[in-house]
Design a protein around this motif. Structure first.
Motif, short mmCIF file in Angstrom:
data_model
loop_
_atom_site.label_atom_id
_atom_site.label_comp_id
_atom_site.label_asym_id
_atom_site.label_seq_id
_atom_site.Cartn_x
_atom_site.Cartn_y
_atom_site.Cartn_z
N VAL A 70 5.38 -3.74 14.63
CA VAL A 70 5.01 -5.06 15.14
C VAL A 70 4.97 -6.12 14.03
O VAL A 70 4.39 -7.19 14.22
CB VAL A 70 3.67 -5.02 15.90
CG1 VAL A 70 3.82 -4.22 17.17
CG2 VAL A 70 2.54 -4.46 15.03
N GLU A 92 4.85 -6.23 20.92
CA GLU A 92 6.08 -6.77 20.33
C GLU A 92 6.38 -8.17 20.84
O GLU A 92 6.57 -9.11 20.06
CB GLU A 92 7.24 -5.83 20.64
CG GLU A 92 7.09 -4.43 20.09
CD GLU A 92 8.19 -3.50 20.56
OE1 GLU A 92 9.11 -3.24 19.78
OE2 GLU A 92 8.13 -3.06 21.72
N ASN A 223 -1.68 -1.23 18.54
CA ASN A 223 -0.34 -0.81 18.91
C ASN A 223 -0.21 0.71 19.02
O ASN A 223 0.67 1.22 19.72
CB ASN A 223 0.66 -1.34 17.87
CG ASN A 223 2.09 -0.99 18.20
OD1 ASN A 223 2.56 -1.20 19.32
ND2 ASN A 223 2.80 -0.43 17.24
#
Length: 334
Positions: A70, A92, A223
């Motif tokens: 990311v 993202e 994430n």
């Protein structure tokens, strides 16, 4: 002022090309524009992004490394730089959009969100994110990475103000506590959706988010949940979603469907969804076309034709033998 990555003017031009924003509408610095002009420009950027950049998790299934990175420069290279037409999931898409907004001069920060589970009727941990954009005295929630039930416009942080979604559906934000809180004085923003305003359908929570800035380090940590968790359906199923306008007939090829004149001249009225082995178009809240994909080859063709993503041979082979593969000739006792 925090030192955050920003994209250059040349990179912003590539991003404008990627979302098919007409040359005459491109602004590279919004700081001198009125609050109204900034809000209108933000809404236009959201619309073009939702139509041109798919919500997808292909890296988790069609890549040999299966790594979700990311960092803003990696996201630019993956999603924007030619010849890529890739998208991404929430971390993202919203991180890329966040960096674009910062680069254009918007005052914006990222916030963490907890997704609601309709089966358990509980919120999970922080596994989603969105952007909060400050324009004048108003704050706007922007999310370009939640899929088919996600907001299609920026939502002002106001309590219980319904906004039209697709067809008869509506979305809204409410500012209240959640049952899982021990301290009932705490409040969060809850993003809700209902399918039919005329039939007075109940509001369903989609996620709740906090009005607190999350750092890039927070996003990297969050994430790990959609990327790695065995409880995350992202690790088990292939999904792609892209919003469509009234100017895009069902089964229109991607390049023609997402040309700038079709986007600019049409309002969002539907979504095309590929979920595992099913491809469907929804218009004004109703399924208008549905196709069962019988093989990997058919799915790869659909990913190319309706989402503009061309997978190379190495990536196509990476899904073989996994739970997400479409096994067209599966005979366990042969």
């Amino acid at each position: 002022m925090a030192d955050r990555p920003r994209y250059s003017r040349s990179e912003l031009k590539q991003w404008f090309d990627r979302i098919a924003l007409p040359e005459c509408e491109r602004l590279y610095d919004i700081s001198e524009h009125s609050d109204y002009a900034q809000a209108c420009y933000l809404a236009r950027l959201v619309k073009h992004t939702l139509i041109r950049i798919p919500f997808e998790n292909l890296t988790q299934h069609y890549s040999w490394h299966r790594t979700i990175n990311v960092r803003p420069q990696h996201l630019f290279n993956k999603i924007v730089r030619e010849p890529s037409h890739r998208g991404g999931y929430c971390m993202e898409a919203n991180t890329l959009f966040h960096t674009v907004l910062l680069s254009l001069g918007f005052k914006v920060f990222m916030a963490g969100a907890r997704v609601y589970n309709k089966e358990t009727k509980k919120y999970g941990g922080f596994s989603h994110c969105n952007n909060i954009v400050i324009i004048g005295f108003n704050r706007w929630m922007v999310d370009v990475g939640f899929g088919a039930n996600g907001p299609t416009v920026p939502l002002c942080l106001e309590h219980d103000v319904p906004v039209p979604h697709l067809g008869k559906a509506e979305i809204r934000l409410v500012h209240e506590g959640i049952r899982q809180h021990i301290d009932d004085r705490q409040k969060v923003w809850i993003y809700q959706h209902r399918f039919d305003r005329d039939l007075n359908f109940c509001w369903t929570p989609m996620y709740c988010f906090v009005d607190v800035e999350f750092l890039p380090e927070d996003i990297s940590g969050m994430n790990l949940s959609p990327w790695k968790s065995p409880h995350s359906w992202f690790t088990q199923k292939v999904v792609l979603t892209r919003f469509v306008t009234k100017n895009e007939p069902d089964e229109t090829a991607w390049e023609k469907a997402t040309a700038e004149e079709r986007i600019d001249g049409g309002t969002i009225n539907g979504v095309v969804i590929l979920f595992q082995d099913t491809l469907k178009w929804r218009r004004d809240g109703e399924t208008s076309r549905q196709i069962k994909l019988k093989s990997e080859e058919e799915r790869i063709d659909a990913i190319r034709d309706y989402f503009g993503i061309e997978l190379d041979e190495e990536d196509r082979e990476a899904i073989r033998g996994t739970v997400a593969e479409i096994k067209s000739d599966f005979r366990p006792f042969d």
